[in-house]
Design a protein around this motif. Structure first.
Motif, PDB file in Angstrom:
ATOM      1  N   ALA A  39       0.872  -1.155   0.000  1.00 14.61           N
ATOM      2  CA  ALA A  39       0.023  -0.035  -0.025  1.00 14.61           C
ATOM      3  C   ALA A  39       0.784   1.382   0.100  1.00 14.61           C
ATOM      4  N   GLN A  40       1.942   1.284   0.819  1.00 16.26           N
ATOM      5  CA  GLN A  40       2.933   2.340   0.805  1.00 16.26           C
ATOM      6  C   GLN A  40       3.485   2.657  -0.390  1.00 16.26           C
ATOM      7  N   LYS A  41       4.048   1.439  -1.068  1.00 14.57           N
ATOM      8  CA  LYS A  41       4.699   1.835  -2.308  1.00 14.57           C
ATOM      9  C   LYS A  41       3.687   2.133  -3.488  1.00 14.57           C
ATOM     10  N   ASP A  44       3.328   5.864  -2.662  1.00 18.03           N
ATOM     11  CA  ASP A  44       4.790   6.889  -2.938  1.00 18.03           C
ATOM     12  C   ASP A  44       4.792   6.765  -4.396  1.00 18.03           C
ATOM     13  N   SER A  45       4.311   5.894  -5.143  1.00 14.22           N
ATOM     14  CA  SER A  45       4.581   5.832  -6.540  1.00 14.22           C
ATOM     15  C   SER A  45       3.437   6.551  -7.369  1.00 14.22           C
ATOM     16  N   PRO A  51      -2.973  13.283   0.544  1.00 22.07           N
ATOM     17  CA  PRO A  51      -2.541  12.159   1.135  1.00 22.07           C
ATOM     18  C   PRO A  51      -3.934  11.304   1.505  1.00 22.07           C
ATOM     19  N   LEU A  52      -3.598   9.972   1.746  1.00 25.81           N
ATOM     20  CA  LEU A  52      -4.871   9.314   2.025  1.00 25.81           C
ATOM     21  C   LEU A  52      -4.640   8.693   3.506  1.00 25.81           C
ATOM     22  N   VAL A 154       3.527  -1.021 -10.589  1.00 18.24           N
ATOM     23  CA  VAL A 154       3.942  -1.243  -8.892  1.00 18.24           C
ATOM     24  C   VAL A 154       3.255  -2.463  -8.460  1.00 18.24           C
ATOM     25  N   ILE A 155       2.217  -2.875  -8.761  1.00 16.43           N
ATOM     26  CA  ILE A 155       1.885  -4.328  -8.197  1.00 16.43           C
ATOM     27  C   ILE A 155       2.805  -5.411  -8.604  1.00 16.43           C
TER      28      ILE A 155
END
Length: 160
Positions: A39-41, A44-45, A51-52, A154-155
């Motif tokens: 989730a953080q990546k 960040d990407s 912001p969530l 990203v996934i």
């Protein structure tokens, strides 16, 4: 006659083997990283307008209509104030058979959001139309953002 039986038995064995090896939803790849890291990546990407905010597990389960007993770990982040459709949610279920339940809950959430945002904030609809929902073994990921292609990239980087 025996050749037919042997051929039929061989075909049945091959079919059973192909069904067993073909059941993995991730094509043999799995995601082993903690849900919070995934989730953080994603956050960040991808550029999110604001912001969530992370939901506590009980609030996340209520939002998605999930029984928390099937969840091993989760990281659910939603847009602050409800004015944006942006969302990043990652779940890992205790038993892979429950992955479909979580995936259906994610799909239902996106459909409900489409209904809500259609008149309220129509500018958010493209994000919802391109929402990424990915199930990989025991891990389910939902990403609603303005960059679905980046979310998929990203996934994929987490798949082993």
């Amino acid at each position: 006659m025996n050749r037919r039986r042997i051929a039929a038995a061989s075909a049945a064995i091959l079919l059973a083997f192909s069904l067993m090896t073909g059941c993995s939803q991730g094509g043999g790849k799995t995601i082993t990283a903690p849900t919070k890291d995934v989730a953080q990546k994603l956050q960040d990407s991808i550029s999110f307008e604001y912001p969530l905010s992370q939901l506590p597990d009980d609030a996340a389960n209520k939002l998605y209509g999930l029984d928390g007993s099937i969840i091993e770990e989760q990281a659910v982040f939603v847009g602050v104030g409800g004015a944006l459709a942006d969302e990043v949610s990652v779940w890992r279920v205790k038993d892979e058979k429950d992955a479909a339940t979580v995936e259906e809950a994610a799909e239902k959430r996106v459909e409900n959001q489409k209904t809500s945002f259609k008149d309220y904030a129509p500018a958010e609809m493209p994000k919802l139309e391109k929402a990424v929902i990915k199930t990989n073994g025991d891990t389910i990921i939902l990403c609603v953002s303005s960059d679905a292609d980046k979310a998929k990239e990203v996934i994929a980087s987490f798949e082993e």
